[in-house]
Design a protein around this motif. Structure first.
Motif, PDB file in Angstrom:
ATOM      1  N   GLY A   1       0.816  -1.211   0.000  1.00 57.16           N
ATOM      2  CA  GLY A   1       0.000   0.000   0.000  1.00 57.16           C
ATOM      3  C   GLY A   1       0.848   1.258   0.000  1.00 57.16           C
ATOM      4  N   HIS A   2       0.246   2.341   0.408  1.00 58.28           N
ATOM      5  CA  HIS A   2       0.889   3.649   0.307  1.00 58.28           C
ATOM      6  C   HIS A   2       2.078   3.771   1.256  1.00 58.28           C
ATOM      7  CE1 HIS A   2       1.485   7.901  -0.161  1.00 58.28           C
ATOM      8  NE2 HIS A   2       1.211   8.134   1.116  1.00 58.28           N
ATOM      9  N   ILE A   3       3.206   4.205   0.675  1.00 57.21           N
ATOM     10  CA  ILE A   3       4.404   4.507   1.453  1.00 57.21           C
ATOM     11  C   ILE A   3       4.696   5.988   1.256  1.00 57.21           C
ATOM     12  CG2 ILE A   3       6.878   4.087   1.742  1.00 57.21           C
ATOM     13  CD1 ILE A   3       6.468   1.265   0.833  1.00 57.21           C
ATOM     14  N   PRO A   4       4.496   6.801   2.280  1.00 60.06           N
ATOM     15  CA  PRO A   4       4.682   8.250   2.107  1.00 60.06           C
ATOM     16  C   PRO A   4       6.144   8.595   1.858  1.00 60.06           C
ATOM     17  CG  PRO A   4       4.325   7.714   4.413  1.00 60.06           C
ATOM     18  CD  PRO A   4       4.093   6.449   3.650  1.00 60.06           C
ATOM     19  N   ALA A   5       6.363   9.552   0.968  1.00 59.15           N
ATOM     20  CA  ALA A   5       7.718  10.021   0.688  1.00 59.15           C
ATOM     21  C   ALA A   5       8.091  11.113   1.680  1.00 59.15           C
ATOM     22  CB  ALA A   5       7.813  10.547  -0.744  1.00 59.15           C
ATOM     23  N   GLY A   6       9.370  11.193   2.010  1.00 62.10           N
ATOM     24  CA  GLY A   6       9.831  12.231   2.902  1.00 62.10           C
ATOM     25  C   GLY A   6      10.142  11.732   4.292  1.00 62.10           C
ATOM     26  N   PHE A   7      10.550  12.681   5.141  1.00 60.10           N
ATOM     27  CA  PHE A   7      10.921  12.374   6.513  1.00 60.10           C
ATOM     28  C   PHE A   7       9.682  12.334   7.397  1.00 60.10           C
ATOM     29  CE2 PHE A   7      15.401  12.719   8.213  1.00 60.10           C
ATOM     30  CZ  PHE A   7      15.957  12.137   7.083  1.00 60.10           C
ATOM     31  N   PRO A   8       9.695  11.479   8.437  1.00 61.98           N
ATOM     32  CA  PRO A   8       8.578  11.495   9.389  1.00 61.98           C
ATOM     33  C   PRO A   8       8.651  12.711  10.303  1.00 61.98           C
ATOM     34  CG  PRO A   8      10.254   9.967  10.131  1.00 61.98           C
ATOM     35  CD  PRO A   8      10.716  10.461   8.789  1.00 61.98           C
ATOM     36  N   GLU A   9       7.524  13.188  10.721  1.00 57.80           N
ATOM     37  CA  GLU A   9       7.495  14.303  11.666  1.00 57.80           C
ATOM     38  C   GLU A   9       7.782  13.778  13.077  1.00 57.80           C
ATOM     39  OE1 GLU A   9       3.836  16.342  11.476  1.00 57.80           O
ATOM     40  OE2 GLU A   9       4.093  17.012   9.387  1.00 57.80           O
ATOM     41  N   PRO A  10       8.609  14.470  13.836  1.00 55.54           N
ATOM     42  CA  PRO A  10       8.886  14.025  15.215  1.00 55.54           C
ATOM     43  C   PRO A  10       7.618  14.051  16.062  1.00 55.54           C
ATOM     44  CG  PRO A  10      10.465  15.685  14.502  1.00 55.54           C
ATOM     45  CD  PRO A  10       9.382  15.667  13.477  1.00 55.54           C
ATOM     46  N   ARG A  11       7.418  13.013  16.845  1.00 51.77           N
ATOM     47  CA  ARG A  11       6.281  12.975  17.759  1.00 51.77           C
ATOM     48  C   ARG A  11       6.607  12.021  18.904  1.00 51.77           C
ATOM     49  NH1 ARG A  11       1.485   9.645  14.613  1.00 51.77           N
ATOM     50  NH2 ARG A  11       2.565   7.642  14.403  1.00 51.77           N
ATOM     51  N   LEU A  12       5.964  12.287  20.028  1.00 52.53           N
ATOM     52  CA  LEU A  12       6.202  11.470  21.212  1.00 52.53           C
ATOM     53  C   LEU A  12       5.557  10.096  21.058  1.00 52.53           C
ATOM     54  CD1 LEU A  12       5.695  13.946  24.184  1.00 52.53           C
ATOM     55  CD2 LEU A  12       7.834  12.838  23.502  1.00 52.53           C
ATOM     56  N   PRO A  13       6.206   9.044  21.555  1.00 51.23           N
ATOM     57  CA  PRO A  13       5.569   7.716  21.565  1.00 51.23           C
ATOM     58  C   PRO A  13       4.383   7.695  22.533  1.00 51.23           C
ATOM     59  CG  PRO A  13       7.955   7.576  21.894  1.00 51.23           C
ATOM     60  CD  PRO A  13       7.575   9.011  22.051  1.00 51.23           C
ATOM     61  N   ALA A  14       3.690   6.586  22.552  1.00 50.72           N
ATOM     62  CA  ALA A  14       2.539   6.415  23.453  1.00 50.72           C
ATOM     63  C   ALA A  14       3.062   6.099  24.853  1.00 50.72           C
ATOM     64  CB  ALA A  14       1.622   5.311  22.942  1.00 50.72           C
ATOM     65  N   LEU A  15       3.519   7.135  25.550  1.00 51.65           N
ATOM     66  CA  LEU A  15       4.145   6.936  26.857  1.00 51.65           C
ATOM     67  C   LEU A  15       3.159   6.471  27.916  1.00 51.65           C
ATOM     68  CD1 LEU A  15       6.523  10.040  26.949  1.00 51.65           C
ATOM     69  CD2 LEU A  15       7.035   7.702  26.237  1.00 51.65           C
ATOM     70  N   GLU A  16       1.855   6.641  27.670  1.00 45.23           N
ATOM     71  CA  GLU A  16       0.880   6.178  28.656  1.00 45.23           C
ATOM     72  C   GLU A  16       0.850   4.655  28.761  1.00 45.23           C
ATOM     73  OE1 GLU A  16      -1.118   6.566  24.670  1.00 45.23           O
ATOM     74  OE2 GLU A  16       0.196   7.816  25.918  1.00 45.23           O
ATOM     75  N   THR A  17       1.456   3.965  27.788  1.00 42.77           N
ATOM     76  CA  THR A  17       1.487   2.499  27.819  1.00 42.77           C
ATOM     77  C   THR A  17       2.709   1.954  28.542  1.00 42.77           C
ATOM     78  OG1 THR A  17       2.643   2.408  25.682  1.00 42.77           O
ATOM     79  CG2 THR A  17       0.229   2.416  25.635  1.00 42.77           C
ATOM     80  N   VAL A  18       3.569   2.827  29.063  1.00 41.37           N
ATOM     81  CA  VAL A  18       4.821   2.386  29.691  1.00 41.37           C
ATOM     82  C   VAL A  18       4.591   1.367  30.809  1.00 41.37           C
ATOM     83  CG1 VAL A  18       6.736   3.169  31.157  1.00 41.37           C
ATOM     84  CG2 VAL A  18       6.199   4.381  29.039  1.00 41.37           C
TER      85      VAL A  18
END
Length: 690
Positions: free
Chosen positions: A307-324
């Protein structure tokens, strides 16, 4: 031609040896310690530069880079590994239960970070099948996706975001754990994952990976099982749904295997002749993508595609820290496996190419790699077996090869990624399975392992069965516990043997294995091949009782004899005071000697050369033995005590029950001293002569 050795010197007790050869002024040691602490706490330009080179190794090896000699090899090796990273990254992403593009991200960021902070010149980092499998189990447990969900619906995108959030949280927590371990200098913890454990674990995990990919190779849409017996549950589910196999995907899988397996075998057998291995994975991916697009196989035969593979760099974002809190337990196992595999690979190639690595710096490198890359939607990463092997065989010299590897992945991310839209997932599943070839070949080590050490063979077997039957993380825990239990059992059942002297030498060996070594008359020389602590004190005591005959009956009979002697002494004293002499009276020692049978033990010498440590329970046992030996008129001597053992014995009050001058530097010193004591009164300058 035979050579002889003659030694003529003084007899050394521990006290006398320390006075003669020990440190004269102990304050010098304290001063040196203060100097070292002050030096560590000092801050200067030289210290800052040294710290920078230590914590950022690229500043150390890059200025020394030999451009003409190393650059070509690093370029070729880096480009080759980069080409392999593309299909494997996407394949291992499916194993992690996330979209393939996240595998490409994980093949880029960790490579760049390890190039800066890592100390292994030939280590290739990125996606690793075992870590992907373990992370995928966590993702499936926390974010299960309904089978009927349409992959193009908004709900599917939301589920995908939740899944990569969990996977990134595992990577983030794993990186934090590694950084904490680095700060606490806990690089040694990887040693608890012994070589049999790591090999058995990776081999068993390969079975889990293979079974988990069967549904993609057959075109089945089945739930992914986690927990104990997950492998058998998955096998049962696949066998039950075999009638629903998508024949088109089965044909694609068979064709891919027919191409991948032989070419990989050629790469393995002719690796020395091939300048670079044949990039069969990327060739297969390109051909499969082109055929699927040209003949519209996805719409005609319902083939699952990437399926679709986006071109470019991923945007920085925090992981799901509530699952720690929910992922903490699994992340501990993932962290230990990642670090153990990475350090093992780094050490293997460091030894091969004669350079050294820093285990704690490796913790820092992989900790930063996982922590930073998790902010860019990457899942856990480590050094990888296949790409590290390719990197070294392709002629890499330094970490600079990672730069060219990351450039290849970067080009795919920025330009080529969307072209893999029609890539069948069955192709990625086949790449996953064929990449495990080295792990399956680990079974070849079993005959040699059985011949060398049957205990290590049992560790391998128990770990393998535990991982296969139960689960990856639980099986690993069982393997580690079982391995540690074997160590404990070996220290508990250490051998206590009697030593004899080789004629006209100062060499003492076990009389059970050396029948020409004889026991010194009247002296029982014992050695214990292990520590003496609370876990084995009862076994040590039982051996000593058996060898020395310290039975309760014998002790009681000697105590009665002692009381009789004391009574006769009192009677003799009163007789002397009354002017009557008892000519039948003999001294205490004479009476004991007359009662002793010929050849009975008069002194016990314990060789402590193999006793690496003693705890409080072991020290108290020594005191108890001294008291019991005194009751039967037997003296205790010690020899070859290391500093820590001697310190604990002294602090526990052993010197209150034995003469400090009965602790000798060697066994022969003690034997010569005992013999001289028996033959004549001690002189000031006693000598040992061999």
């Amino acid at each position: 031609m035979s050579a002889s050795v003659a030694v003529y010197r003084d007899i050394y007790t521990e006290d006398r040896f320390r006075q003669t050869y020990g440190t004269e002024d102990q304050s010098r040691g304290r001063e040196r310690l203060r100097d070292r602490l002050a030096q560590r706490c000092s801050c200067s330009q030289v210290d800052c530069l040294h710290l920078l080179k230590k914590r950022l190794p690229v500043c150390s090896w890059l200025p020394k880079y030999k451009l003409k000699k190393w650059l070509l090899g690093d370029i070729i090796a880096g480009l080759t590994v980069g080409i392999v990273h593309i299909p494997q990254g996407m394949a291992f992403a499916l194993l992690t239960s996330v979209a393939p593009v996240y595998g490409l991200y994980t093949s880029f960021f960790p490579v760049v970070l390890y190039m800066l902070f890592g100390t292994g010149h030939h280590v290739s980092t990125g996606t690793f099948a075992v870590l992907s499998l373990m992370t995928g189990s966590v993702v499936e447990r926390l974010v299960p996706i309904p089978l009927a969900l349409n992959s193009s619906s908004p709900e599917a995108a939301e589920f995908e975001a939740q899944r990569i959030g969990v996977a990134s949280a595992v990577a983030f927590l794993s990186g934090i754990m590694m950084l904490c371990m680095c700060g606490l200098q806990l690089g040694f913890l990887s040693t608890y994952l012994s070589e049999p454990i790591v090999k058995a674990f990776t081999s068993a995990a390969a079975f889990h990976v293979t079974v988990s990919q069967l549904q993609s190779m057959l075109g089945l849409r089945l739930p992914r099982y986690a927990g104990a017996f997950s492998l058998f549950k998955t096998l049962a589910s696949v066998m039950e749904n075999v009638p629903h196999t998508n024949l088109a995907e089965l044909v694609i899988s068979l064709l891919c295997l027919a191409v991948l397996v032989p070419v990989k075998e050629v790469n393995s057998r002719f690796r020395e002749r091939l300048r670079t291995p044949i990039p069969v994975e990327i060739i297969t991916v390109i051909i499969a993508t082109g055929i699927t697009y040209a003949f519209s196989l996805d719409s005609k035969y319902d083939i699952q595609i990437v399926g679709h593979i986006p071109a470019g760099f991923p945007e920085p974002r925090l992981p799901a820290l509530e699952t720690v809190p929910e992922i903490a337990g699994d992340t501990v196992a993932i962290t230990l496996v990642a670090y153990a595999v990475s350090v093992s690979l780094a050490m293997i190639y460091a030894d091969k190419h004669r350079y050294s690595i820093d285990p704690n710096q490796e913790l820092l490198a992989h900790g930063i790699s996982n922590t930073v890359s998790s902010l860019f939607t990457c899942f856990p990463n480590s050094a990888t077996l296949a790409t590290t092997n390719i990197l070294e065989s392709a002629g890499a010299h330094t970490q600079l090869a990672g730069l060219f590897t990351s450039l290849v992945v970067l080009i795919v991310l920025l330009l080529i990624g969307p072209l893999f839209y029609f890539l069948p997932k069955a192709v990625l599943a086949c790449i996953n399975v064929t990449s495990l070839r080295q792990m399956f070949l680990l079974f070849q080590d079993l005959p040699d392992l059985w011949r060398i050490s049957k205990i290590d063979f049992m560790v391998w077997l128990v770990t393998w069965l535990s991982v296969v039957v139960l689960n990856v993380d639980l099986g690993l825990a069982i393997g580690v516990v079982f391995s540690m239990m074997t160590v404990i059992c070996r220290t508990q059942r250490a051998n206590c043997s009697v030593l004899g002297r080789a004629a006209n030498t100062e060499i003492y060996r076990s009389i059970n294995n050396h029948n020409k070594c004889y026991e010194v008359p009247g002296v029982k020389i014992l050695t214990y091949n292990g520590p003496i602590y609370y876990g084995n004190r009862s076994f040590f005591k039982a051996d000593m009782v058996q060898l020395l005959g310290l039975t309760p009956e014998r002790i009681r009979s000697r105590e009665k004899a002692l009381k009789a002697i004391e009574k006769r002494e009192r009677e003799a004293i009163s007789s002397v005071e009354q002017g009557v002499t008892d000519s039948s009276f003999s001294s205490k020692n004479d009476l004991f000697r007359s009662e002793m049978a010929e050849g009975e033990v008069e002194a016990v010498l314990i060789d402590c050369s193999s006793v690496i440590f003693v705890d409080v329970a072991g020290a108290r046992l020594f005191i108890q033995m001294c008291m019991e030996c005194q009751k039967i008129g037997v003296r205790i001597y010690l020899a070859n005590c290391n500093e820590s053992v001697l310190k604990i014995l002294t602090s526990s009050g052993l010197m209150n029950y034995m003469n400090p001058q009965h602790i000798f530097v060697t066994v022969h010193d003690a034997v010569v001293y005992i013999q001289q004591q028996r033959e004549k009164p001690p002189e000031n300058n006693t000598m040992v002569w061999v």
